[in-house]
Scaffold this active site. Sequence first.
Site, short mmCIF file in Angstrom:
data_model
loop_
_atom_site.label_atom_id
_atom_site.label_comp_id
_atom_site.label_asym_id
_atom_site.label_seq_id
_atom_site.Cartn_x
_atom_site.Cartn_y
_atom_site.Cartn_z
N ASP A 1 -3.61 -17.94 1.02
CA ASP A 1 -4.65 -18.64 0.24
C ASP A 1 -5.33 -19.70 1.10
O ASP A 1 -6.56 -19.85 1.10
CB ASP A 1 -4.07 -19.24 -1.06
CG ASP A 1 -2.77 -20.01 -0.85
OD1 ASP A 1 -2.16 -19.91 0.25
OD2 ASP A 1 -2.35 -20.71 -1.79
N TYR B 1 0.82 -1.21 0.00
CA TYR B 1 0.00 0.00 0.00
C TYR B 1 0.85 1.26 0.00
O TYR B 1 0.43 2.30 -0.50
CB TYR B 1 -0.88 0.04 1.26
CG TYR B 1 -2.25 -0.54 1.10
CD1 TYR B 1 -2.42 -1.87 0.71
CD2 TYR B 1 -3.39 0.21 1.34
CE1 TYR B 1 -3.68 -2.42 0.58
CE2 TYR B 1 -4.66 -0.32 1.23
CZ TYR B 1 -4.79 -1.64 0.84
OH TYR B 1 -6.04 -2.17 0.73
N ASP C 1 -12.43 -8.37 5.01
CA ASP C 1 -13.73 -8.35 4.32
C ASP C 1 -14.36 -9.74 4.35
O ASP C 1 -15.56 -9.89 4.60
CB ASP C 1 -13.57 -7.92 2.85
CG ASP C 1 -13.94 -6.45 2.63
OD1 ASP C 1 -13.72 -5.65 3.56
OD2 ASP C 1 -14.45 -6.12 1.54
N LYS D 1 2.72 -15.20 2.88
CA LYS D 1 2.86 -15.89 1.60
C LYS D 1 4.35 -16.21 1.45
O LYS D 1 4.99 -15.86 0.45
CB LYS D 1 2.32 -15.01 0.46
CG LYS D 1 2.18 -15.71 -0.89
CD LYS D 1 1.09 -16.76 -0.94
CE LYS D 1 1.16 -17.54 -2.25
NZ LYS D 1 0.21 -18.68 -2.29
N ASP E 1 -6.53 -6.52 4.36
CA ASP E 1 -7.65 -5.87 3.69
C ASP E 1 -8.62 -6.93 3.17
O ASP E 1 -9.83 -6.87 3.39
CB ASP E 1 -7.12 -5.00 2.54
CG ASP E 1 -8.23 -4.32 1.77
OD1 ASP E 1 -9.16 -3.79 2.42
OD2 ASP E 1 -8.19 -4.33 0.52
C1 IPM Z 1 -10.45 -0.69 4.06
C2 IPM Z 1 -10.69 -0.11 2.70
C3 IPM Z 1 -9.52 0.79 2.33
C4 IPM Z 1 -8.28 -0.10 2.26
C5 IPM Z 1 -9.69 1.61 1.06
C6 IPM Z 1 -10.95 2.47 1.11
C7 IPM Z 1 -8.49 2.45 0.77
O1 IPM Z 1 -10.89 -1.11 1.77
O2 IPM Z 1 -10.32 0.09 5.01
O3 IPM Z 1 -10.40 -1.91 4.17
O4 IPM Z 1 -8.00 -0.71 1.22
O5 IPM Z 1 -7.58 -0.17 3.25
MG MG Z 2 -11.00 -3.06 2.61
#
Ligand code: IPM
Ligand code: MG
Length: 361
Positions: A227, A135, A255, A195, A251
């Site tokens: 993975d 990032y 999710d 990884k 990230d």
């Molecule tokens: C998160 C989001 C952010 C990230 C984006 C909005 C930059 O997806 O906070 O998980 O990738 O970190």
């Molecule tokens: Mg995110």
Amino acid sequence: MKIAVLPGDGIGTEIVAEAVKVLNTLGLKFEMETALVGGAAYDAYGHPLPEATLKLAMDSDAVLFGAVGDWKYDKLDRPLRPEQAILGLRKNMGLFANFRPAICYEQLVGASSLKPELISGLDILIIRELTGDIYFGQPRGRRIATDGHFPGAEEAFDTMRYSKPEIERIAHVAFQAARKRKAAGTEGRVTSVDKANVLETFQFWKDVVTEVGKEYPDIALDHMYVDNAAMQLVKEPKRFDVVVTGNMFGDILSDEASMLTGSIGMLPSASLNTKNQGLYEPSHGSAPDIAGKGVANPLATILSAAMMLRFSLNQPEAAQRIEAAVQKVLAQGLRTGDIWSEGTTKVGTAQMGDAVVKALG
Ligand code: IPM
Ligand code: MG
């Protein structure tokens, strides 16, 4: 207790308003100041993270953040996109430790796409390193067009990088969190996700985490390729306790983990620096498709405010009061659309906030 309130875009303003309402009912004294961030700030000032907003955040004990982003900004040059606001806040405030709990609320067990027995009682904590990795690697691609894309370019690249101190400090955060959770009855395990079979950065990561782990003999440590971790999260999510990983894998996995619970609208998050200054935001995004309709679930933001009270403002009782109030409204059967099911009562954003206020007693 100075709080910077940054609602941002989309449903951000609606959900943050409910969290502010709840905070204002606690009988505590806060100094709150609101500022624009993300697309809203770009529209007003031509930049997603204006100087004044950054300064306000830096000068506060905590930031209560809504969400940023909207498809209408997709064509902007990368440094001007709403997402850069949150990345800029993380980097400038040094918010390296991101806590993303994935907790299954018993009343919402049916909202998950997984079988109830796989997720009932699920309580895992993803700790994502937030200011390093690919990032923030250099350079971040060739910038030969102004719309954020690279027509005619032959290549683009980003670099993945971690330093030893960066890995050490996030590893300590993970082991300490696991220790705290163990005291409250969990297994006391850290799973470090990497990884290492392909990437040097993550062989290094694994080695450093292993070293740090020796200082925590009471906590079990295992290592998993990313993975495989993605697979195990849907196969047997309850095998995890604390998961620690880098910025990019974190990230993606956070999710995935949040959706296991069926209710991303319920999950708060905290991003902390070494001074316990923190940014608190729901785990979900700005949801432009439902913005302005008064239907978004404010509970993740309200629970983020509770995390803020606990981690940055040293008000654990107030945090607990909010969490108990959220449990209570769920028990009352109140649901926003995202978590609604047959037999429960559908309410809007403000009604949900009001119900939490009332449940605070
Ligand atoms: C998160 C989001 C952010 C990230 C984006 C909005 C930059 O997806 O906070 O998980 O990738 O970190
Ligand atoms: Mg995110």
